[in-house]
Design a protein around this motif. Sequence first.
Motif, PDB file in Angstrom:
ATOM      1  N   UNK A 174      -4.744  11.593 -14.229  1.00 47.46           N
ATOM      2  CA  UNK A 174      -4.546  11.720 -12.783  1.00 47.46           C
ATOM      3  C   UNK A 174      -5.560  12.724 -12.250  1.00 47.46           C
ATOM      4  N   UNK A 175      -6.444  12.296 -11.364  1.00 48.84           N
ATOM      5  CA  UNK A 175      -7.487  13.163 -10.834  1.00 48.84           C
ATOM      6  C   UNK A 175      -8.755  13.072 -11.671  1.00 48.84           C
ATOM      7  N   UNK A 176      -9.830  13.655 -11.154  1.00 46.64           N
ATOM      8  CA  UNK A 176      -9.937  14.348  -9.871  1.00 46.64           C
ATOM      9  C   UNK A 176      -9.865  13.378  -8.706  1.00 46.64           C
ATOM     10  N   UNK A 177      -9.269  13.835  -7.586  1.00 40.62           N
ATOM     11  CA  UNK A 177      -9.070  12.970  -6.424  1.00 40.62           C
ATOM     12  C   UNK A 177      -8.738  13.814  -5.205  1.00 40.62           C
ATOM     13  N   UNK A 178      -8.974  13.211  -4.055  1.00 39.93           N
ATOM     14  CA  UNK A 178      -8.486  13.751  -2.790  1.00 39.93           C
ATOM     15  C   UNK A 178      -7.389  12.812  -2.323  1.00 39.93           C
ATOM     16  N   UNK A 179      -6.177  13.316  -2.148  1.00 39.12           N
ATOM     17  CA  UNK A 179      -5.002  12.474  -1.919  1.00 39.12           C
ATOM     18  C   UNK A 179      -4.440  12.738  -0.527  1.00 39.12           C
ATOM     19  N   UNK A 180      -4.146  11.642   0.201  1.00 40.40           N
ATOM     20  CA  UNK A 180      -3.447  11.746   1.475  1.00 40.40           C
ATOM     21  C   UNK A 180      -4.353  12.017   2.641  1.00 40.40           C
ATOM     22  N   UNK A 181      -3.721  12.120   3.838  1.00 38.89           N
ATOM     23  CA  UNK A 181      -4.456  12.373   5.081  1.00 38.89           C
ATOM     24  C   UNK A 181      -3.915  13.616   5.782  1.00 38.89           C
ATOM     25  N   UNK A 202       0.829  -1.206   0.000  1.00 41.52           N
ATOM     26  CA  UNK A 202       0.000   0.000   0.000  1.00 41.52           C
ATOM     27  C   UNK A 202       0.861   1.253   0.000  1.00 41.52           C
ATOM     28  N   UNK A 203       1.912   1.244   0.816  1.00 44.60           N
ATOM     29  CA  UNK A 203       2.799   2.401   0.846  1.00 44.60           C
ATOM     30  C   UNK A 203       3.482   2.644  -0.485  1.00 44.60           C
ATOM     31  N   UNK A 204       3.831   1.571  -1.165  1.00 43.45           N
ATOM     32  CA  UNK A 204       4.482   1.704  -2.475  1.00 43.45           C
ATOM     33  C   UNK A 204       3.528   2.302  -3.512  1.00 43.45           C
ATOM     34  N   UNK A 205       2.268   1.863  -3.492  1.00 42.60           N
ATOM     35  CA  UNK A 205       1.289   2.416  -4.425  1.00 42.60           C
ATOM     36  C   UNK A 205       1.015   3.888  -4.127  1.00 42.60           C
ATOM     37  N   UNK A 206       0.928   4.221  -2.833  1.00 39.89           N
ATOM     38  CA  UNK A 206       0.689   5.615  -2.461  1.00 39.89           C
ATOM     39  C   UNK A 206       1.861   6.494  -2.910  1.00 39.89           C
ATOM     40  N   UNK A 207       3.067   5.991  -2.726  1.00 39.85           N
ATOM     41  CA  UNK A 207       4.249   6.743  -3.140  1.00 39.85           C
ATOM     42  C   UNK A 207       4.282   6.935  -4.655  1.00 39.85           C
ATOM     43  N   UNK A 208       3.857   5.899  -5.391  1.00 38.46           N
ATOM     44  CA  UNK A 208       3.833   5.998  -6.855  1.00 38.46           C
ATOM     45  C   UNK A 208       2.844   7.063  -7.316  1.00 38.46           C
ATOM     46  N   UNK A 209       1.683   7.131  -6.656  1.00 42.81           N
ATOM     47  CA  UNK A 209       0.699   8.159  -7.020  1.00 42.81           C
ATOM     48  C   UNK A 209       1.256   9.550  -6.718  1.00 42.81           C
ATOM     49  N   UNK A 210       1.923   9.667  -5.563  1.00 43.55           N
ATOM     50  CA  UNK A 210       2.509  10.964  -5.212  1.00 43.55           C
ATOM     51  C   UNK A 210       3.574  11.387  -6.219  1.00 43.55           C
ATOM     52  N   UNK A 211       4.328  10.437  -6.740  1.00 40.40           N
ATOM     53  CA  UNK A 211       5.363  10.795  -7.730  1.00 40.40           C
ATOM     54  C   UNK A 211       4.747  11.332  -9.018  1.00 40.40           C
ATOM     55  N   UNK A 212       3.526  10.880  -9.348  1.00 39.94           N
ATOM     56  CA  UNK A 212       2.848  11.407 -10.534  1.00 39.94           C
ATOM     57  C   UNK A 212       2.466  12.878 -10.359  1.00 39.94           C
TER      58      UNK A 212
END
Length: 571
Positions: free
Chosen positions: A149-156, A115-125
Motif C-alpha cells: 500500500x503506497x506510495x500514493x496520494x489518497x483522497x481530495x 468507484x466509491x466501493x473501491x475507494x472505501x476499500x483502499x481507505x480500510x487498508x
Amino acid sequence: MNSIDHLVTAYSERAWFGLLAFTAAILVVLLLRKPCRRLFGPLSAFQLWLLPAVAMLVSQLPHKAALQFVELSQATQAFAPPNVLMPTHGGATLDWREIALTIWIVGALVRSFSSGRKQSHYRRRLKNAVALDLGTSEWPVVQATNADVGPALVGTWKACIVLPADFQNRYDATERALIFAHETMHARRRDNWWSLLAEIVIAVFWFHPLAWLSLVAFHHDQELACDAAVLREHSAHRRAYANAMLKTQAGVVPLPVGCSWTSRHPLTERISMLKQPTPGNVMRRMFYLVTGVLTCAVSLAVYAGSSGAPTAVLASELQLNMSVAFHSENAKETISDKANLALCVKPGEKGIINGHGWTLDAIATPGADGIDTLVNVTNAHGQPVGAPITLRGQLGDLVSGKGAAKDDNGFYTLQLATVAGCPARAGAVAAHAGKVNDTSVHVVGTAPSSTESGALYTLNVNVAFDDKPAQTHMKLCLKSGEPLEASLASGMSDGVPPWKASFSVHPVDQGLMEIQGSLRGGTLTAATHPVIQTKLGQQATVMIGNRTMAAPGQAASAQTIKIDLLPTAGC
C-alpha cells in the motif's frame, strides 16, 4: 406532457451535442498526446486533457434563435381544442429517449457505486496506518501497515500522503526524498482533484468506449507530467529517481480518486522519459500558442456545430397556442372563465380573437433573442381588462404571464407556446371539441380546400342548455357549401333569449367534413362563427357561454349552450 417528458425533450438535444463534442475532443487528444509529449514534454502534453472539458462546456452554451421566413399571402385565425394545443397522455407510453435516459442513469449509478466501493476499500487498508510528523509537509503523511500500500496520494477533501510499511528499509535517503517529492508534487498540482473529475466523466460516459481508453491514457500522462515536474526541481538525481521507480511495487488495490504507483503506468516508458531533456522556455511558449489556436478552433467548431439548422417558419406563419384564464371577484360572486385556443398570425402583424365577452389581440415579432409576443385583452366595451403582457420565448417554449384588472378585483393569466406554421389549420383538427375542465372551446378554421358541388348531407343538431341534457333536436338537410338557417329555442334555460344559427357543410381533405356555423342572439354580445372538422358519422361539439363559480354557501350557476353536430351522407 409531464415533467419527465419536458426534461427529456429539453436536454436530449443538448446531451447529443455534448456527446459529439466529447468524442471529437477525445479523438484529438489521443492523436496528439504522444507527438506533443516528444516535442514539448510531458508537462505540456498533459494540458491537452483540458480540451474535452472545454468542448463539452462550449457545446452547452445557448444560441440565438435562427428563423427563416418565406412570403405569405394572407394571415388567418384558427382555434384548436386543448388536446391539440397542450396534449396529455393518458396511457403509460414510453418514448425511446426516456428508456435511454433510464438506462444511462442506472449505468452512471452503478459506475459511481463501484468507484466509491473501491475507494472505501483502499481507505480500510489504512485503518491502522501510523501518522508521521515530517515537519515540512503541508499534507498529512501516514505509513501503512502493509508493504503493498503506497506510495500514493489518497483522497481530495482530506487528502493524505501514504507511504508503504517498509519505506525506510526499501529506499535510501535520496530515494525517499524523491518519492516524497513525487507524492507532494501530485498534491501541489491538484492531481487528486483531476482524478475525481476523471471519475465523474467516466460515470457520465460509462457507455462510451473512448472514455475508458482515455481514462488509462489520462492517468499515464498524469504520472509522466508529475515525473517531469519533480525532475525539473531535482534534475541532478535522475538515476536515483529511476532506481526508486524500480524498487516501487505496483499497487494491487485500485485507487479511483488519488494518485498511486500502479500497473497502469508503464514503467519502461516512464524511465525512458527521464532521459529526455526538459524543454526550454521557447518550446513552452510555442506550445501555449499552438494549444491556444487549437482550443479556439475546437471551441468554434463545437459551438457552430451545436447551433443547429435555422428553423424554417413555413408560409411565414406562427401559431400562438394559448391558454387564457379570467378571474373576477366582487362582493356577490366569483367568476372564472377559461379558454384554450390557437391563433395563427403573420410575424409582426396583429391577430384578433373575439369571444367570451372579451377581445384578445396578439402580435408576435421574431427577433435575435427569440419571439416577443405582445398580448392585449379588452372587454365587451372595448376597455382594457389589464395591462398588456409581453412574453418572450423560443419556438416550442412554454411561457406564462399575468395581467391585473383595472379595478383590482380580477386578473387574467396567459400561457403561450409558439410553433412554426399553422398546424391547427393544416392538420385535421380534433373531431371532438367540448367541455374540458370548465373550459369553453371553439374550433375555428379557414375555408375548405375542396368541395363537392351539389352533394347532400344530413346534419343532426342536438342542443343542451346550462349543463342539462339535450332538449332541442333537429335534422338539417344541407347541400354542400350552402348555409341553412335554424332557430334554436332557449328551452328551459332561465333568462336566455332565443338563439339563431346557420350551418353549412363542406368536404375537406383526408376524409374530413368541415361544419361552418354562425351563432347570434342568446347571451352573445356579438355573432360567433365556429368551424369544426369531423368525419361523417362522428359527433363534434361546440360550447358557448359562461359559468358562475359558486361562492361559499351558494350554488353554482351556468348560462351555456352546447351544440352537438353529427353529419351523415345524404338526406
